[in-house]
Design an enzyme around this catalytic site. Sequence first.
Site, PDB file in Angstrom:
ATOM      1  CG  HIS A  35      -0.598  -7.447  -0.114  1.00 42.19           C
ATOM      2  ND1 HIS A  35      -1.632  -7.537   0.789  1.00 42.19           N
ATOM      3  CD2 HIS A  35      -0.706  -6.220  -0.681  1.00 42.19           C
ATOM      4  CE1 HIS A  35      -2.344  -6.415   0.756  1.00 42.19           C
ATOM      5  NE2 HIS A  35      -1.797  -5.598  -0.124  1.00 42.19           N
ATOM      6  CD  GLU A  36       2.024  -4.647  -3.105  1.00 39.12           C
ATOM      7  OE1 GLU A  36       1.203  -4.269  -3.961  1.00 39.12           O
ATOM      8  OE2 GLU A  36       2.066  -4.192  -1.949  1.00 39.12           O
TER       9      GLU A  36
ATOM     10  CG  HIS B 228      -2.850  -5.042  -5.114  1.00 32.06           C
ATOM     11  ND1 HIS B 228      -4.136  -4.632  -4.896  1.00 32.06           N
ATOM     12  CD2 HIS B 228      -2.180  -4.797  -3.951  1.00 32.06           C
ATOM     13  CE1 HIS B 228      -4.246  -4.156  -3.653  1.00 32.06           C
ATOM     14  NE2 HIS B 228      -3.080  -4.251  -3.053  1.00 32.06           N
TER      15      HIS B 228
ATOM     16  CD  GLU C  91      -5.657  -3.685   0.600  1.00 29.50           C
ATOM     17  OE1 GLU C  91      -5.284  -3.039  -0.410  1.00 29.50           O
ATOM     18  OE2 GLU C  91      -4.844  -4.081   1.468  1.00 29.50           O
TER      19      GLU C  91
END
Lengths: 512, 512
Positions: free
Chosen positions: B279-280, B283, B310
């Site tokens: 997930h990170e 980003h 997001e």
Amino acid sequence: MVYRSLTRRYQVSPMSTNPAYATLEARFRKMNSVAEALSVLSWDMATMMPEGAAEMRAEQVATLRGINHEQITAPDMGELLDRAAAEPLDAWQAANLREMRRDWIHASALPADLVEAQARAESACEMVWRQARPAGDFKAVLPALKVLLGLVREVGHVKAEALGVSIYDALLDQYEPLGRAAEIDPVFDHLETFLPGFIGEVLDAQNARPPIIEPDGPFATDRQKALGIRLMEVLGFDFRHGRLDVSHHPFCGGYPGDIRVTTRYNEDDFASAMMGVLHETGHALYEFGLPSGHWRPQPVGRARGMVVHESQSLLMEMQVCRSKEFAGFLSPLLKSTFGAEGPAWEPDNIYRRGIKVSRGFIRVEADEVTYPAHVIIRYRLEKALIEGRMELEDLPAAWNEGYQRLLGITPPDDRLGCLQDIHWYGGAWGYFPTYTLGAMTAAQLFDAACHADPAVMKGLAGGDFRPLLGWLRANVHSKGSLLSTRQLMTQATARPLDPTVFETHLRRRYLG
Amino acid sequence: MVYRSLTRRYQVSPMSTNPAYATLEARFRKMNSVAEALSVLSWDMATMMPEGAAEMRAEQVATLRGINHEQITAPDMGELLDRAAAEPLDAWQAANLREMRRDWIHASALPADLVEAQARAESACEMVWRQARPAGDFKAVLPALKVLLGLVREVGHVKAEALGVSIYDALLDQYEPLGRAAEIDPVFDHLETFLPGFIGEVLDAQNARPPIIEPDGPFATDRQKALGIRLMEVLGFDFRHGRLDVSHHPFCGGYPGDIRVTTRYNEDDFASAMMGVLHETGHALYEFGLPSGHWRPQPVGRARGMVVHESQSLLMEMQVCRSKEFAGFLSPLLKSTFGAEGPAWEPDNIYRRGIKVSRGFIRVEADEVTYPAHVIIRYRLEKALIEGRMELEDLPAAWNEGYQRLLGITPPDDRLGCLQDIHWYGGAWGYFPTYTLGAMTAAQLFDAACHADPAVMKGLAGGDFRPLLGWLRANVHSKGSLLSTRQLMTQATARPLDPTVFETHLRRRYLG
């Protein structure tokens, strides 16, 4: 409009009997916060930052430095300092104002184009030096060094006028406030007279003893790290307010309240990281012990200068941790850390290994006895160059002559000679004497601590540093920049720097 | 005066056809450097800083923020923005100026005492909430929350006037520039209609299949870390410009050029850290791909807003890394990482474990299917509260009613209900919708990427992310803040946000 009634309650009265001084404190507090942020950026750069981020980091650092430079050179700063001097101030406030003015003079004395030209010449010369050093090619760096020295002398000249001192003293003042060549000269003269013969005597004495036994490695990094942390705790390092990490060049960074010590591990030699950690922890303990509370973010709350700072690291590394008493404490700790046994790990062997003397070309590898010779040579040369009594072309020959005279050896090339240190090539002229002044100050402070409280020496043998730290806190650390180095020494040891104390220490340890 | 001739060579001509715009660029570049320094301080605080240094760090952060606030609200800023608008600007410069003005409005619209009162109310309310949440005691936090909501509405009101939008939109604009409730409502209406029945169908379908097999732990932290680094590399993370560390709350910090991802390891469950890292990294890849060079430190070079940000993390985590294709790539990697074998590690079991759906009370533990329900409930409630259509006293009951209606469950207490998230209690109103808008945007972008280039999906099955990353760089990352989110979506996917794409994705994955 709920928020209006809310905010009123929190308003603080701006009343003060010294409005100009109060304004200055608020500004310097803000500058200190920015300086602390710069410390974190600098630590991160050396320990954590990915390699590709260097350019951006340089811009962040330049921006924050620029912000602080704008603050300190604000157009009304001179007037504020003058007005504050007429306000009723107590001793700490007056000392704080004195340090503020010193900061202001150093920051504002120079025209902006001179600052810029110097920064540029420093980078340029340092870059050439990085190529020239491994090649031993002094001639290659000579043109850039000439430009840089010219600018350094110009800087010294401008600051000398602002401070009312000589050019060399003005440069020295950047590292050692109120440091004066006139006080250094007799001290170094004393050392220079006694050292060459003394070094010969020490070597004869050491060579007459059975050989030192080298401990067998390798020494795992994680064990070395655990040893470092244990020793830092023994010395009094507070890990709630600090860390130990790895960097290429060991240093003590951060600021009081968040001290970042670094080291570098060599699995063939545990002593290099260990002695480095002990040295940096000495710096760290000084920072920890500086005034807390109101004075922490003010100029008067800062460390006194490079001499006292170096004295605190050398007091721990040289005076304490290479002592016979500490070797007794270290021996079982080393055995259990590395699961080792045998004569190499006995206290006497550890002690003798820690104080082994040899004549060498490289300053950073020098021992306690020969180190001052390296420094005195550099001090004499940089002073002559700054004062225009010598030309840069003559530096290599003069350097080698100094080594022959003081250490009895002549460097085979300039790589092992006048190209070895970054200082001059990076623009740090007037810095070298602080190393040996620090070593002498350490000897004198440690001597005074031992005489003031017999528990100091007794404690060290058992790994109890509290009596020593208590004395240092009371007599050195907590003073911040309240006193000059000379005043601090006089209050703490009943006399200014006295080279015979260092000489006595050396005679006792190496010929006793 | 050597230095004068030296500096002249380096002087750059200040000529420009748009002097006001050029002045603005220089100022915003400086503010960006300070903001980058703040990112490093913030990362350090979460990962490295010793616990005792929190107070000093807070002062450093406040000082640097204050410096940037002074810069953006400089008295001549409004006039400079107006003058620059009359200068000849290209598309990127014009977009940059638009973003500068947006920054300026958000920073300067509020009177200083309102900013201060809000900051104080946020800390006060958050502090009470930290006690009230574990006790499930909404009444305890109600007074502080009332004060805070009053101030948030006041802030919204002032910014609404400056921006010419509704109060809720003004708050939303802080996180999602140009985000409008009028565009969110129909999209969330669509989801709300289809979700409750769909969740039931998915649960029936998943329950009809054989049970999922839990992999046996423990999973050593160093193995998990190696896995995380390997997957980051596979996705395209450049470790010359970033790091992976540990923090209590995982995040992606730093800035383009020096991205700092963090995670937290649980030795009983490798998937939590792994999915967090993926997930990170989504980003991070967005930040890496933002415009480089001249636009990097300018407002137009920044990420578009929370929705697109997001979308990039959820595109990686949800669209890609929970796909059947990626499970096939993951299976052998997990086996070799943990030296494991057996049916728990087969692709189908890994896939089914990654998309398991359940009705729960806690948003941060929710799966892809139920997550939007959590968000829609919060969006409806915060909008009603901001618009004064509802009283805070009625929040717990309305919350529970929403959970019953959308998820078919009623929280047994407010700890598992309206006290669970920090957002409202810390002052972040208008933030929640960006999560689900991000998830829907992710689905639509991924769908467009797969249609535009068949190599995208084929690559993922073999662990080759280059085709996907290439499409995202060209269509999303490299745009920075040049376009609005709506324009960006229209250019990249040929239509604005369309909830049927997300619906189709869910139907295919969960009932297909």
